[in-house]
Scaffold this motif. Structure first.
Motif, short mmCIF file in Angstrom:
data_model
loop_
_atom_site.label_atom_id
_atom_site.label_comp_id
_atom_site.label_asym_id
_atom_site.label_seq_id
_atom_site.Cartn_x
_atom_site.Cartn_y
_atom_site.Cartn_z
N SER A 52 -6.44 -28.97 36.98
CA SER A 52 -6.91 -29.59 35.67
C SER A 52 -8.28 -29.22 36.03
CB SER A 52 -6.91 -31.45 36.89
OG SER A 52 -5.47 -31.61 37.03
N LYS A 85 -9.03 -28.23 32.63
CA LYS A 85 -9.11 -29.05 31.30
C LYS A 85 -10.16 -29.61 30.15
CE LYS A 85 -5.15 -31.91 32.96
NZ LYS A 85 -4.68 -32.83 33.90
N SER A 87 -7.72 -37.50 34.19
CA SER A 87 -7.02 -36.08 34.83
C SER A 87 -5.46 -36.05 33.81
CB SER A 87 -7.19 -35.74 35.89
OG SER A 87 -6.85 -34.37 36.08
N ASN A 139 -2.28 -35.70 32.84
CA ASN A 139 -1.92 -33.82 32.10
C ASN A 139 -1.40 -33.99 30.26
OD1 ASN A 139 -2.69 -33.21 34.56
ND2 ASN A 139 -0.62 -33.20 35.51
N SER A 172 -3.04 -33.52 27.67
CA SER A 172 -4.15 -32.49 27.99
C SER A 172 -3.44 -31.64 26.70
CB SER A 172 -4.51 -31.82 28.78
OG SER A 172 -5.20 -32.62 29.71
N LEU A 175 -3.12 -27.25 31.69
CA LEU A 175 -2.83 -27.52 32.79
C LEU A 175 -3.50 -26.70 33.42
CD1 LEU A 175 0.47 -29.61 33.47
CD2 LEU A 175 -1.63 -30.60 32.34
N GLY A 208 -9.78 -31.05 40.28
CA GLY A 208 -8.37 -30.27 40.30
C GLY A 208 -7.65 -29.87 40.77
#
Length: 829
Positions: A497, A500, A556, A558, A561, A595, A709
C-alpha cells in the motif's frame, strides 16, 4: 735491517695494491650500479601507502580501508624524546656520519667473512630510508652496495630532519602499522605527542624486528628491548636518572586498538568504498584519499539504533527461540568457558554468554562472557522470553529463571550499564586501561546483563535530503558483521500500500480531486494475467461504500485504489510512473499494481517519496560529497542541485563540467504538477492525523505526511514519511519472504523505526511545509457526495482543489448531507 725494510716496503705496496683494488672494485660497482639508481628527489614526492578514510559531513570517522594503517606526520609533530629514542635504538651517530657508519659496516663485513652471512647489516637510518623507499629486502652484497650509494646521495641532497621524517613515516612497526603515528594509535590508542617515555622506547624497539619485539605477541622480549633502549638513552645523555627510573619501572600498557570509528555506519562505508574502487581502482586503498559523505553523524547513529531497536522489538513480540548452542560446564574453568564461546561472535551490542549456574532462589542466572568476564542475568531481565511456538503464537510467561535458561546454555545478552562501574569498555568489550597508571582501571564485577537474541527479521532505513537527494542516513540491516547484504539498496521487495500515493498523484494530475467519490465495495476480475477469480479485499475485510479519495488514501482502501487504476488505465499509469522516474521493470501490468505488486528497493521508494516531498522535482540519491587526495587537494565535490521548472535542457547544456562525467550543477527538472503534489501532501498528512500512521503524532509536528504499507500475508511492512525537506523510508521483513505475523503491519513493524529515527533527525528543525502554489482554492463540500456544500449545511467540510477542478456552485434546495445520493458518480458502479 735491509731485509726488514724490504719486507716493510713489500707489505706497504701490498696494502696499497689491496686498497687500490678495493677502490677499483668499488668504482666498478659504482659505475655499474649508478645509472640504475633512482633520483633522490623522488623521495620528496613519494606517495606513502595510506588507507582510504571515510568521514561524515560533520567530520566523524566512519571507516578506514587499506592493508596498511598509516598517518603521515611532520618532523615538527614528533617530540624530541621520541626522536632520541629511535636514535638510541637504531643510529646514535646519525647526526655525525655522512649516511654510512663505517664502524657498523666493518662489523657487518667481519660477520660476513667469519660466517658467510650478513647478520646485523650495519645500516644507518639513512640507509634504511634508501632500502625502504627504493630497494628490496634481499640480504645480498649488491643490494647493500646500492643501499650505501643511495644513502650517500640522500645525505647530499636532503637535510637530516627530512631524512628522519621520511624514516618515521615509512617504517613497519607490526600489526599493520606503518609509520610512527599509526603505531602510536595501534598499540596505545594515542597520538604521538601524548606518549610517555616508556611507550616511546617501546615503539623505538620495533623496527629491528616488529614480530620478535612486539609487546602484544612477545611482551617479555619487548620489555627487555624497551629497557635496553631506555638505558641507551641514559648513557647518551638524552634523559636524566629520575626519568630512567620512572620509565624502567613502568608496566607494559600496550594493547591492540582497532581503528577508532566514531559513527556506526558500515553499510554507507561499504557503499563509499565500492564507489571509490570503481573510480580509482586499487589505488583507492593506498593513496590516502579522504572521502566526505553527505551522511550526518547524528542522523546515522539514530538510523542504526532505531533499526536495531525496531527489529529487536519485533523479535521479542514473537517469543524466545531458545539457546543458540549448549555446552558442558566445567565448574570454575575459565579456559573451558572461553572455548565453548569461541564459535559465537559478538554481534553489535549483543554478547554471547555461557550460563554457568542458576541461583537457588531462581532470581539470577550466573553467566560468563569472554568479553566481560563473569556476569549475571536477573529474572526481571528475561520475563519477556515467552517461548516461541509460531509466528502467530507464544507460550506462557515464565515464572522463574529455569523456565527460560539451563546451565550450559549459550545465549546472547546485552550489557546493562550501572552507576557503580569504574571504567568504560572498548569496542570489543575489554576494560579500558589508563596507560599512565601502574594498574588497569578496575571494572566492578559481576556485570549485570539482560537476556536478548539476534533477530531473524531484517530491515532497512533510508533518509534523504528531499531538496537534492543527499543521503543523510542509511542502514541496510541489523548488523553488517552478520551479512554484507545491503537491503536498503539491494533488496527488491513488494511495496504494498505504500505505493498507492503515486496512483493517486496520477489521478490528481488527470483532474480528479480529493473529493472524487469511489465505491469501496467488492470487485472480481477475470483476466489472463491474474489468478482466476481474483477477489481483492481491504485489510480487516470490511467495505465502506461510497468514499472520497482523501479518505480512501488515509484509510488505505484497496478496492478504491483498484477502481481508480481501472479508470486511469494501466498503460497510462505506467507511463506516468516512468515520468516520475520510478523503476517500472519489476511492476505488474495489471490491476494488482494499485496494491503495490511487483518489487522495488527501499532506496527506490525513498527517492520516489523525496520527489513528492520536494514538490515534484527530480532528484537522485548520492552519497559522496567530496574527495580529497593525501595532500588535501580537492579532487571532486558533488555539484549542487538546481530545481528547474522550464528550459531545463538549455540550462543543462550551458553548464560547464568540473570533472569528466560530473557537471558543475545537477539540474533537477519538474516531474509532477506542483498543485497536484501540494494536494497529495495534504492527503498524506491525514494518514498521520487520522489514518494508519497516527502513531507518528507522538512527534508533535504539523508538517509530517506519510504512508504505511503492508503486503499480502504481511510479508513486507513499510512506512515512508516526509516533510518538505526530509524524506525517510523504513522497511521490515525476512530475507526469504515469509509472513511477519497476522498482527504485524506497516504501522506496527516499520512505523516505530521511522518515529525513533525522525525524533532525532527532526530535532531543532523548524516546520517545513510545502508552500501553497498559485491556483489552489479551498471549498466547503458535502462529505457524502464530494459536491460543493449547500449554504448552512452542518456536516460540510473544507477541501482543497486545483482552481479549475473545484465543484460547481449549486443552488440551495433545502437538502442536507443526509439527502438521497441521486447524483453520485459512475465510480460507484
Amino acid at each position: 735491517m735491509s731485509r726488514l725494510i724490504t719486507a716493510s716496503r713489500f707489505f706497504l705496496w701490498l696494502a696499497i695494491l689491496g686498497v687500490s683494488c678495493a677502490m677499483l672494485i668499488a668504482a666498478g660497482f659504482y659505475l655499474h650500479l649508478r645509472p640504475g639508481l633512482p633520483p633522490v628527489h623522488q623521495l620528496l614526492d613519494t606517495r606513502l601507502q595510506t588507507p582510504l578514510r571515510i568521514y561524515t559531513s560533520d567530520d566523524a570517522l566512519i571507516a578506514e580501508f587499506g592493508e596498511k594503517r598509516r598517518t603521515p606526520v611532520t618532523i615538527d609533530q614528533i617530540p624530541e624524546r621520541q626522536l632520541q629514542a629511535f636514535l638510541a635504538a637504531e643510529d646514535s651517530r646519525f647526526y655525525e656520519h655522512f649516511g654510512v657508519d663505517i664502524i657498523g659496516l666493518t662489523r657487518a663485513a667481519v660477520e660476513l667473512a667469519s660466517t658467510g652471512e650478513i647478520q646485523s647489516g650495519g645500516s644507518t637510518i639513512t640507509m634504511q630510508v634508501a632500502k625502504n623507499y627504493f630497494l628490496t629486502r634481499d640480504r645480498t652484497f649488491a643490494r647493500k652496495f646500492n643501499e650505501i650509494l643511495l644513502a650517500l646521495q640522500i645525505e647530499q641532497e636532503l637535510t637530516k630532519q627530512q631524512i628522519l621524517q621520511l624514516y618515521l613515516n615509512k617504517i613497519y612497526l607490526g600489526n599493520r602499522a606503518y609509520g610512527l603515528a599509526a603505531a602510536a594509535q595501534v598499540y596505545y590508542g594515542k597520538s604521538v605527542e601524548d606518549l610517555d617515555l616508556a611507550q616511546m622506547a617501546m615503539l623505538a624497539g620495533l623496527p629491528k624486528a616488529p614480530s620478535a619485539f612486539n609487546p602484544l605477541a612477545n611482551p617479555e622480549r619487548a620489555l627487555t628491548r624497551r629497557n635496553w633502549i631506555i638505558g641507551r638513552m641514559l648513557d647518551l645523555g638524552y634523559i636524566q636518572p629520575d626519568d630512567y627510573e620512572t620509565a624502567i619501572n613502568a608496566p607494559l600498557t600496550a594493547h591492540y586498538n582497532a581503528p577508532k570509528t566514531e559513527v556506526s555506519g558500515d553499510y554507507v562505508a561499504e557503499m563509499a568504498r565500492s564507489e571509490m574502487v570503481a573510480r580509482y581502482g586499487e589505488a583507492a586503498y593506498n593513496d590516502g584519499f579522504r572521502v566526505t559523505l553527505t551522511v550526518k553523524s547524528e542522523n546515522q547513529t539514530a538510523a542504526t539504533s532505531a533499526l536495531q531497536a525496531g527489529l529487536e522489538a519485533y523479535d521479542r513480540r514473537h517469543g524466545y527461540r531458545g539457546p543458540v548452542d549448549t555446552s558442558d560446564v566445567v565448574p570454575a574453568d575459565e579456559d573451558a568457558y572461553r572455548e565453548a564461546l569461541d564459535n559465537h561472535p559478538k554481534v553489535e551490542e549483543l554478547y554471547p554468554v555461557l550460563v554457568i549456574s542458576i541461583d537457588e532462589d531462581e532470581q539470577n542466572a550466573k553467566v560468563y562472557s569472554r568479553h566481560l568476564g563473569e556476569g549475571f542475568i536477573p529474572f526481571e531481565a528475561m520475563t519477556w522470553a515467552r517461548p516461541y511456538r509460531s509466528v502467530n503464537s507464544v507460550g506462557p510467561e515464565p515464572s522463574k529463571v529455569s523456565d527460560v535458561l539451563s546451565v550450559g546454555d549459550i545465549v546472547y545478552a546485552r550489557r546493562e550499564p550501572t552507576a557503580t562501574e569504574a571504567a568504560p569498555l572498548t569496542e570489543d568489550g575489554e576494560s579500558v586501561t589508563d596507560s599512565l597508571a601502574a594498574e588497569p582501571v578496575p571494572v566492578i564485577k559481576p556485570v549485570a546483563m539482560s537476556l536478548s537474541q539476534i533477530p531473524d527479521v531484517q530491515g532497512a532505513l533510508v533518509s534523504l535530503d528531499a531538496r537534492n537527494g543527499a543521503i543523510l542516513a542509511l542502514s541496510g540491516g541489523y548488523s553488517f558483521s552478520q551479512t554484507k547484504y545491503n537491503r536498503a539498496t539491494q533488496a527488491m521487495r513488494q511495496p504494498g500500500s505504500i505505493f498507492k500515493p503515486f496512483i493517486y498523484l496520477a489521478a490528481l494530475e488527470q483532474g480528479m480531486t480529493p473529493a472524487t467519490i469511489y465505491n469501496d465495495a467488492p470487485i472480481v476480475q477475470e483476466t489472463e494475467s491474474m489468478e482466476p477469480g481474483w477477489r481483492p479485499k481491504n485489510a480487516g475485510g470490511e467495505f465502506r461504500g461510497p468514499t472520497r479519495l482523501r479518505e480512501a488514501l488515509y484509510r488505505s482502501r484497496n478496492l478504491v485504489s483498484i477502481r481508480l487504476l481501472q479508470d486511469l488505465g494501466i498503460g497510462t499509469t505506467i507511463d506516468y510512473l516512468r515520468q516520475l522516474d520510478i523503476p517500472t521493470d519489476h511492476l505488474n501490468r495489471d490491476l494488482s499494481l494499485a496494491l503495490g505488486s511487483g518489487s522495488m528497493t527501499p532506496m527506490d521508494m525513498a527517492r520516489a517519496f523525496a520527489v513528492v516531498a520536494n514538490g515534484g522535482y527530480d532528484v537522485h540519491p548520492y552519497l559522496i560529497q567530496s574527495i580529497e587526495d593525501s595532500e588535501g587537494r580537492l579532487l571532486f565535490e558533488a555539484p549542487p542541485a538546481i530545481l528547474c521548472d522550464s528550459d531545463c535542457d538549455q540550462l543543462r547544456e550551458s553548464t560547464p563540467t568540473v570533472e569528466v562525467g560530473f557537471p558543475a550543477i545537477r539540474v533537477a527538472e519538474r516531474l509532477a504538477n506542483a498543485r497536484a503534489v501540494y494536494i497529495l501532501h495534504s492527503m498524506l498528512k491525514d494518514v498521520i492525523k487520522q489514518g494508519t500512521g497516527t502513531a507518528a503524532q507522538v512527534l508533535e509536528r504539523d508538517d509530517l505526511a506519510g504512508k504505511t504499507g503492508t503486503t499480502n500475508e504481511q510479508k513486507d511492512a513499510w512506512f515512508s514519511g516526509f516533510n518538505h525537506e526530509l524524506a525517510t523510508t523504513t522497511w521490515v521483513g525476512f530475507d526469504q519472504p515469509a509472513t511477519l505475523g497476522a498482527r504485524e503491519f506497516g504501522s506496527t513493524a516499520a512505523l516505530p523505526v521511522w518515529i525513533d529515527y525522525m525524533r532525532v533527525a527532526l530535532e531543532d528543525m523548524p516546520a517545513a511545509n510545502m508552500e501553497q502554489p498559485p491556483g489552489i482554492v479551498r471549498v466547503r463540500i458535502d462529505p457524502n457526495t464530494g459536491e460543493r456544500a449547500s449554504p448552512g449545511q452542518e456536516n460540510a467540510v473544507f477541501e482543497i482543489f486545483r482552481e479549475e477542478n473545484q465543484p460547481e456552485e449549486r443552488a440551495s434546495n433545502g437538502l442536507s448531507g443526509d439527502s438521497e445520493d441521486a447524483n453520485l458518480p459512475r465510480n460507484l458502479f
